[in-house]
Design an enzyme around this catalytic site. Structure first.
Site, mmCIF file in Angstrom:
data_model
loop_
_atom_site.group_PDB
_atom_site.id
_atom_site.type_symbol
_atom_site.label_atom_id
_atom_site.label_comp_id
_atom_site.label_asym_id
_atom_site.label_seq_id
_atom_site.Cartn_x
_atom_site.Cartn_y
_atom_site.Cartn_z
ATOM 1 N N ASP A 67 0.820 -1.212 0.000
ATOM 2 C CA ASP A 67 0.000 0.000 0.000
ATOM 3 C C ASP A 67 0.853 1.261 0.000
ATOM 4 O OD1 ASP A 67 0.943 -0.276 2.632
ATOM 5 O OD2 ASP A 67 -0.991 -0.900 3.400
ATOM 6 N N ASN A 136 -7.497 -2.984 14.293
ATOM 7 C CA ASN A 136 -8.903 -3.179 13.895
ATOM 8 C C ASN A 136 -9.065 -4.358 12.941
ATOM 9 O OD1 ASN A 136 -7.865 -2.280 11.489
ATOM 10 N ND2 ASN A 136 -9.165 -0.469 11.314
ATOM 11 N N HIS A 138 -7.317 -4.884 10.133
ATOM 12 C CA HIS A 138 -7.040 -4.671 8.707
ATOM 13 C C HIS A 138 -5.761 -5.393 8.264
ATOM 14 C CE1 HIS A 138 -4.590 -0.646 9.318
ATOM 15 N NE2 HIS A 138 -3.817 -1.688 9.440
ATOM 16 N N GLU A 143 -9.712 -1.843 5.409
ATOM 17 C CA GLU A 143 -10.328 -1.557 6.694
ATOM 18 C C GLU A 143 -11.598 -2.398 6.863
ATOM 19 O OE1 GLU A 143 -8.434 -0.043 8.508
ATOM 20 O OE2 GLU A 143 -7.809 1.944 7.858
HETATM 21 P P1 PGA Z 1 2.164 -1.784 12.890
HETATM 22 O O1 PGA Z 1 1.035 -1.746 11.765
HETATM 23 O O2 PGA Z 1 3.155 -2.791 12.486
HETATM 24 O O3 PGA Z 1 2.711 -0.391 12.905
HETATM 25 O O4 PGA Z 1 1.458 -2.137 14.167
HETATM 26 C C1 PGA Z 1 0.510 -2.915 11.232
HETATM 27 C C2 PGA Z 1 -0.659 -2.597 10.336
HETATM 28 O O5 PGA Z 1 -1.405 -1.646 10.622
HETATM 29 O O6 PGA Z 1 -0.850 -3.302 9.341
#
Ligand code: PGA
Length: 257
Positions: A67, A136, A138, A143
């Protein structure tokens, strides 16, 4: 799903690194899907260590990132393109022409998204996709409520994602509200998925992903349908799993020691 419960983040990160190493050793021309975020930083440090000290070569590897923030150019200090160069690409022997990144500042993001899908297809798909996990649920920036069959497209970021990532943005750089992301269908097409999730903040999402019903409320739960997914967790991230003893018995990674 293979579930590896590790004693701590260091063991989990080393194990994820070993998965990538084995993939590249099996197939030096592997197509790897890379992720960004805090969790991946230590994993990329491990891959750099393997490159320097165990001669792990990225010379044949082709890469696709999950992304990118919409509106940010690849050279922007907060772009995921910049992140990838800073944390991995500048430190290993990957060929620049083998690196594929979504262009967050593309004139037409819809065209960019479709072209990205075609580029993935033109190299016969992704061999191993690395994933982090959002609090959450994702994966990528898919999302809650994302179609479980979605392809690469623009997504609006959820409030909890914006809150979780706010720490990376200072007052003078406004935080993007949208991103280009591989879709869930795109991720599910990868031949192998390796998910690394660490820490207490991920424990709820981990439990929903592994033991909950498959639901767009927790997009990562779709991985239950993927034929070759390995989920690597530290003890805090695994704390809400009901069947921990079973997972440990199947793949004893350290918790039983
Ligand atoms: P993080 O993010 O490694 O900073 O916890 C993971 C994500 O949101 O996919």
């Amino acid at each position: 799903m293979k579930i590896f419960l590790c004693v701590d983040a260091a063991q989990a990160t080393a194990l994820a690194g070993a998965q990538v190493q084995q993939q590249i050793m099996r197939k030096p021309e592997s197509v790897l899907g890379f992720a960004t975020g805090g969790t991946m930083e230590a994993l990329y440090a491990e891959l750099i260590r393997l490159h320097r000290h165990q001669a792990l070569s990225f010379a044949g590897v082709r890469s696709f990132n999950l992304d990118e923030y919409l509106g940010l150019s690849g050279t922007h200090s907060h772009s995921y393109s910049h992140y990838m160069h800073q944390h991995l690409f500048d430190h290993v022997n990957i060929q620049p022409q083998h690196i594929h990144l979504l262009q967050g500042d593309a004139a037409d993001p819809v065209v960019e998204a479709q072209a990205y899908e075609q580029r993935i297809q033109s190299v016969d798909g992704i061999d191993l996709q690395l994933l982090g996990l959002g609090e959450n649920g994702h994966i990528g920036f898919n999302e809650p409520s994302s179609s479980l069959a979605s392809r690469t497209r623009v997504k609006r970021l959820a409030p909890d994602t914006l809150a979780a990532n706010q720490r990376y943005f200072s007052a003078d750089i406004s935080q993007p509200t949208h991103a280009l992301t591989m879709g869930i269908g795109t991720i599910m097409d990868a031949r192998q998925v390796v998910m690394l999730a660490l820490g207490t903040k991920k424990a709820d999402a981990v439990a929903h992903m592994i033991e909950g019903p498959i639901s767009a409320r927790w997009p990562a739960s779709v991985l239950q349908m993927h034929p070759q997914t390995t989920v690597i967790l530290d003890a805090p991230a695994a704390q809400h799993l009901a069947c921990r003893d079973y997972y440990t018995a199947v793949h004893p990674m350290g918790l039983v020691e």
